[in-house]
Write a protein that holds these residues in place. Structure first.
Motif, PDB file in Angstrom:
ATOM      1  N   LEU A  90     -93.349  27.096 -41.154  1.00  0.00           N
ATOM      2  CA  LEU A  90     -93.384  25.941 -42.248  1.00  0.00           C
ATOM      3  C   LEU A  90     -94.623  25.098 -42.296  1.00  0.00           C
ATOM      4  O   LEU A  90     -94.430  23.582 -43.183  1.00  0.00           O
ATOM      5  N   ALA A  91     -94.790  24.759 -40.644  1.00  0.00           N
ATOM      6  CA  ALA A  91     -95.800  23.633 -41.176  1.00  0.00           C
ATOM      7  C   ALA A  91     -97.277  24.039 -42.159  1.00  0.00           C
ATOM      8  O   ALA A  91     -96.706  23.097 -42.409  1.00  0.00           O
ATOM      9  N   LEU A  92     -97.760  24.963 -41.861  1.00  0.00           N
ATOM     10  CA  LEU A  92     -98.673  25.210 -43.024  1.00  0.00           C
ATOM     11  C   LEU A  92     -98.670  24.984 -44.903  1.00  0.00           C
ATOM     12  O   LEU A  92     -99.281  24.665 -45.119  1.00  0.00           O
ATOM     13  N   MET A  93     -97.217  24.987 -44.982  1.00  0.00           N
ATOM     14  CA  MET A  93     -96.592  24.857 -45.669  1.00  0.00           C
ATOM     15  C   MET A  93     -96.204  24.039 -46.610  1.00  0.00           C
ATOM     16  O   MET A  93     -95.242  23.339 -47.398  1.00  0.00           O
ATOM     17  N   ARG A  94     -96.339  22.803 -44.870  1.00  0.00           N
ATOM     18  CA  ARG A  94     -95.438  21.334 -45.245  1.00  0.00           C
ATOM     19  C   ARG A  94     -94.211  21.548 -45.201  1.00  0.00           C
ATOM     20  O   ARG A  94     -93.829  20.557 -45.963  1.00  0.00           O
ATOM     21  N   MET A  95     -93.644  22.556 -45.136  1.00  0.00           N
ATOM     22  CA  MET A  95     -91.701  22.319 -45.497  1.00  0.00           C
ATOM     23  C   MET A  95     -91.833  21.940 -43.738  1.00  0.00           C
ATOM     24  O   MET A  95     -90.762  20.835 -44.157  1.00  0.00           O
ATOM     25  N   ASP A  96     -92.188  21.846 -42.659  1.00  0.00           N
ATOM     26  CA  ASP A  96     -91.584  21.100 -41.671  1.00  0.00           C
ATOM     27  C   ASP A  96     -91.311  19.405 -42.878  1.00  0.00           C
ATOM     28  O   ASP A  96     -90.865  18.862 -41.553  1.00  0.00           O
ATOM     29  N   ARG A  97     -92.050  18.809 -43.662  1.00  0.00           N
ATOM     30  CA  ARG A  97     -91.953  17.388 -43.717  1.00  0.00           C
ATOM     31  C   ARG A  97     -90.481  17.602 -44.529  1.00  0.00           C
ATOM     32  O   ARG A  97     -90.239  16.474 -44.798  1.00  0.00           O
ATOM     33  N   VAL A  98     -90.208  18.475 -45.017  1.00  0.00           N
ATOM     34  CA  VAL A  98     -88.864  18.462 -46.079  1.00  0.00           C
ATOM     35  C   VAL A  98     -87.775  18.717 -45.356  1.00  0.00           C
ATOM     36  O   VAL A  98     -86.689  18.084 -45.557  1.00  0.00           O
ATOM     37  N   PHE A  99     -87.816  19.955 -44.438  1.00  0.00           N
ATOM     38  CA  PHE A  99     -86.981  19.978 -43.356  1.00  0.00           C
ATOM     39  C   PHE A  99     -86.485  19.720 -42.136  1.00  0.00           C
ATOM     40  O   PHE A  99     -87.725  18.913 -41.514  1.00  0.00           O
ATOM     41  N   LEU A 100     -85.517  18.786 -41.820  1.00  0.00           N
ATOM     42  CA  LEU A 100     -85.555  18.243 -40.375  1.00  0.00           C
ATOM     43  C   LEU A 100     -85.165  19.635 -39.355  1.00  0.00           C
ATOM     44  O   LEU A 100     -84.213  20.223 -39.350  1.00  0.00           O
ATOM     45  N   ILE A 101     -86.195  19.629 -38.510  1.00  0.00           N
ATOM     46  CA  ILE A 101     -86.332  20.864 -37.715  1.00  0.00           C
ATOM     47  C   ILE A 101     -86.249  19.789 -35.945  1.00  0.00           C
ATOM     48  O   ILE A 101     -86.588  19.373 -35.564  1.00  0.00           O
ATOM     49  N   HIS A 102     -84.961  21.066 -35.623  1.00  0.00           N
ATOM     50  CA  HIS A 102     -84.669  20.955 -34.098  1.00  0.00           C
ATOM     51  C   HIS A 102     -84.689  22.127 -33.150  1.00  0.00           C
ATOM     52  O   HIS A 102     -84.935  22.925 -33.799  1.00  0.00           O
ATOM     53  N   PRO A 103     -85.472  21.831 -32.036  1.00  0.00           N
ATOM     54  CA  PRO A 103     -85.445  22.816 -30.927  1.00  0.00           C
ATOM     55  C   PRO A 103     -84.529  23.723 -30.554  1.00  0.00           C
ATOM     56  O   PRO A 103     -84.112  25.334 -30.086  1.00  0.00           O
ATOM     57  N   ASP A 104     -82.973  23.403 -30.765  1.00  0.00           N
ATOM     58  CA  ASP A 104     -81.810  24.069 -30.290  1.00  0.00           C
ATOM     59  C   ASP A 104     -80.218  23.186 -31.564  1.00  0.00           C
ATOM     60  O   ASP A 104     -80.505  22.148 -31.745  1.00  0.00           O
ATOM     61  N   ARG A 105     -79.637  24.158 -30.804  1.00  0.00           N
ATOM     62  CA  ARG A 105     -78.175  24.094 -32.074  1.00  0.00           C
ATOM     63  C   ARG A 105     -77.626  22.233 -31.332  1.00  0.00           C
ATOM     64  O   ARG A 105     -77.233  22.091 -31.861  1.00  0.00           O
ATOM     65  N   GLN A 106     -77.904  22.065 -29.780  1.00  0.00           N
ATOM     66  CA  GLN A 106     -77.294  21.053 -30.021  1.00  0.00           C
ATOM     67  C   GLN A 106     -78.011  19.534 -30.520  1.00  0.00           C
ATOM     68  O   GLN A 106     -77.489  18.735 -30.424  1.00  0.00           O
ATOM     69  N   ASP A 107     -79.627  19.858 -30.229  1.00  0.00           N
ATOM     70  CA  ASP A 107     -80.040  18.848 -30.624  1.00  0.00           C
ATOM     71  C   ASP A 107     -79.736  18.497 -32.208  1.00  0.00           C
ATOM     72  O   ASP A 107     -79.815  17.539 -32.670  1.00  0.00           O
ATOM     73  N   ALA A 108     -80.057  19.529 -33.276  1.00  0.00           N
ATOM     74  CA  ALA A 108     -79.687  19.681 -34.143  1.00  0.00           C
ATOM     75  C   ALA A 108     -78.112  18.705 -34.848  1.00  0.00           C
ATOM     76  O   ALA A 108     -77.902  17.724 -35.945  1.00  0.00           O
ATOM     77  N   VAL A 109     -77.419  19.433 -33.661  1.00  0.00           N
ATOM     78  CA  VAL A 109     -75.982  19.120 -34.076  1.00  0.00           C
ATOM     79  C   VAL A 109     -75.507  17.454 -33.730  1.00  0.00           C
ATOM     80  O   VAL A 109     -75.334  16.930 -34.752  1.00  0.00           O
ATOM     81  N   ALA A 110     -76.210  17.074 -32.612  1.00  0.00           N
ATOM     82  CA  ALA A 110     -76.243  15.910 -32.318  1.00  0.00           C
ATOM     83  C   ALA A 110     -77.088  14.794 -32.488  1.00  0.00           C
ATOM     84  O   ALA A 110     -76.481  13.680 -33.255  1.00  0.00           O
TER      85      ALA A 110
END
Length: 113
Positions: A90-110
């Motif tokens: 995702l970083a190589l394709m620069r999709m890390d700028r498109v998607f919001l990425i979190h290390p785990d479920r708790q962080d994503a939900v929070a």
């Protein structure tokens, strides 16, 4: 295809994909499963990709389609639990700028709070 879903805090729907690959061989099944799970009532979605080791262009296209579908409804998509390989892709394709990425479920939900 092994996909499960569960409700979480902040009206979030957590969808867990438990496949080693998200590619042209299973992307149709993935899209159909998302169509069933991501109903108009589900505007906040966390996609848990723990265990997904490879995503090709078809799989990436499916993720982008889900993001657009949710954006069109003023919803949001968060990705979490990415393997180092998928995160690097995702970083190589620069999709890390498109998607919001979190290390785990708790962080994503929070993040919906």
């Amino acid at each position: 295809m092994e996909i499960s879903s569960q409700s979480a805090d902040h009206d979030a729907l957590v969808i867990a994909l438990r496949e080693a690959h998200l590619d042209a061989s299973n992307v149709r099944e993935f899209k159909e499963a998302l169509q069933r799970l991501v109903t108009p009532a589900a505007s906040r979605v966390v996609l848990d990709l723990d265990g997904v080791k490879f995503i090709d262009s078809a799989g990436l296209g499916a993720l982008i389609a889900c993001l657009r579908q949710l954006d069109g409804r003023r919803g949001a998509l968060r990705l979490c639990c990415l393997t180092p390989t998928v995160q690097a892709l995702l970083a190589l394709m620069r999709m890390d700028r498109v998607f919001l990425i979190h290390p785990d479920r708790q962080d994503a939900v929070a993040a919906f709070a």
